[in-house]
Design an enzyme around this catalytic site. Structure first.
Site, short mmCIF file in Angstrom:
data_model
loop_
_atom_site.label_atom_id
_atom_site.label_comp_id
_atom_site.label_asym_id
_atom_site.label_seq_id
_atom_site.Cartn_x
_atom_site.Cartn_y
_atom_site.Cartn_z
N LEU A 40 0.84 -1.20 0.00
CA LEU A 40 0.00 0.00 0.00
C LEU A 40 0.88 1.24 0.00
CD1 LEU A 40 -2.63 -1.14 2.64
CD2 LEU A 40 -2.93 -1.05 0.15
N ASN B 178 -1.71 -6.18 9.60
CA ASN B 178 -1.24 -7.14 8.60
C ASN B 178 -0.75 -8.39 9.31
OD1 ASN B 178 -0.42 -8.11 6.01
ND2 ASN B 178 1.69 -7.57 6.50
N SER C 65 3.62 -13.28 12.57
CA SER C 65 3.51 -12.01 13.31
C SER C 65 2.33 -11.21 12.81
CB SER C 65 4.76 -11.14 13.07
OG SER C 65 5.95 -11.86 13.23
N ASP D 132 6.22 -4.80 5.42
CA ASP D 132 6.25 -5.76 6.52
C ASP D 132 6.90 -5.19 7.79
OD1 ASP D 132 4.97 -7.63 4.94
OD2 ASP D 132 6.85 -8.45 4.19
C1 GAR Z 1 -0.57 -16.16 4.84
O1 GAR Z 1 0.43 -17.08 5.14
C2 GAR Z 1 -0.12 -14.76 5.17
O2 GAR Z 1 0.69 -14.69 6.32
C3 GAR Z 1 0.70 -14.40 3.94
O3 GAR Z 1 -0.06 -14.91 2.88
C4 GAR Z 1 -0.78 -16.07 3.32
C5 GAR Z 1 -2.23 -15.87 2.96
O4 GAR Z 1 -2.98 -17.01 3.26
N1 GAR Z 1 0.90 -12.99 3.83
C6 GAR Z 1 2.02 -12.44 3.38
O5 GAR Z 1 2.95 -13.08 2.96
C7 GAR Z 1 2.02 -10.92 3.39
N2 GAR Z 1 3.36 -10.42 3.35
P1 GAR Z 1 -4.57 -16.96 3.23
O6 GAR Z 1 -4.96 -16.26 1.93
O7 GAR Z 1 -4.97 -18.39 3.25
O8 GAR Z 1 -5.02 -16.19 4.43
#
Ligand code: GAR
Length: 231
Positions: free
Chosen positions: A105, A119, A148, A157
């Site tokens: 964003l 997040n 986290s 992040d």
């Molecule tokens: C999750 O593991 C989340 O932590 C990660 O994407 C996945 C989404 O899973 N997010 C990131 O990497 C953001 N930097 P989901 O669509 O099943 O919730």
């Protein structure tokens, strides 16, 4: 600009927008806990930059309004974010929950919803910002990995940490087995953080996090007592 303190009284559910790009299992976990009465919130809308995101189906199954805003149709990050802002303006959003939303964003959106964006990230931040966190933890022979929840600032992040959950790394782990164990923890810490925000137990002022009115100097570590709050 929305602010947690502007929530209109404790009886009003906190109005939430959830942003997804993929499977939406974290969204599902939050939907489930809202439906079970553990989180005092209304998921007002789910927004995705990916028309094929399964998270959109999950939202529709829960009768939550969905919006598809494809980033590729916008020339700049700011133009995309302005479109997100237009959509959000239809609702009275107090909290934006990024749940596997794979777009960075811009300050255009972050400044408008300052102190109201959470997040989840699949690593024990500050380790492994960005992508491929599980592979990087395995390559580094880490014995501990995890996830986290943090408030969102303009840096990728980064932003003050709220809660983390660790998992032990096994010698036999592959990226998939490790990711699956971390995801299970995500489905606990994210609803908890959202619950606490909606109850105004969790607030951020400037760069400082307050939990139950005390400033947090480090992330809360998930405990069985915390988990019990979701039962
Ligand atoms: C999750 O593991 C989340 O932590 C990660 O994407 C996945 C989404 O899973 N997010 C990131 O990497 C953001 N930097 P989901 O669509 O099943 O919730």
């Amino acid at each position: 600009m929305p602010n947690a303190e502007q929530n209109s009284g404790t009886d009003q559910p906190c109005e939430i927008a959830v942003f997804v790009s993929g499977g939406g299992s974290n969204l599902q976990s939050i939907i489930d806990h809202v439906q079970q009465g553990h989180i005092h919130a209304n998921i007002a809308c789910v927004i995705s930059n990916n028309p094929d995101a399964y998270g959109l189906i999950r939202a529709q199954q829960a009768s939550i309004p969905t919006h598809i805003i494809e980033h590729k149709h916008y020339e700049t990050r700011e133009a995309f974010d302005r479109e997100l802002l237009k959509t959000l303006a239809v609702y009275n959003i107090k909290l934006i929950v990024l749940a596997g939303f794979m777009r960075v964003l811009s300050p255009t959106l972050i400044n408008e919803y300052q102190e109201c964006i959470l997040n989840i990230h699949p690593s024990l931040l500050p380790k492994y910002t960005g992508l491929h966190t599980h592979a990087r933890a395995l390559e580094a022979n880490d014995t501990q990995h995890g996830c986290s929840v943090h408030f969102v600032t303009a840096e990728l992040d980064e932003g003050p940490l709220v809660i983390q959950a660790a998992v032990g790394v096994k010698e036999t782990d592959t990226v998939d087995t490790l990711a699956a164990r971390v995801l299970k923890k995500e489905h606990i810490i994210y609803p908890l953080a959202v619950k606490w925000f909606c109850e105004k137990r969790l607030q951020i002022k400037g760069n400082k996090i307050y939990f139950d009115n005390s400033s947090l100097n480090q992330a809360i570590q998930l405990s069985p007592e915390h988990e019990a709050q979701l039962k």
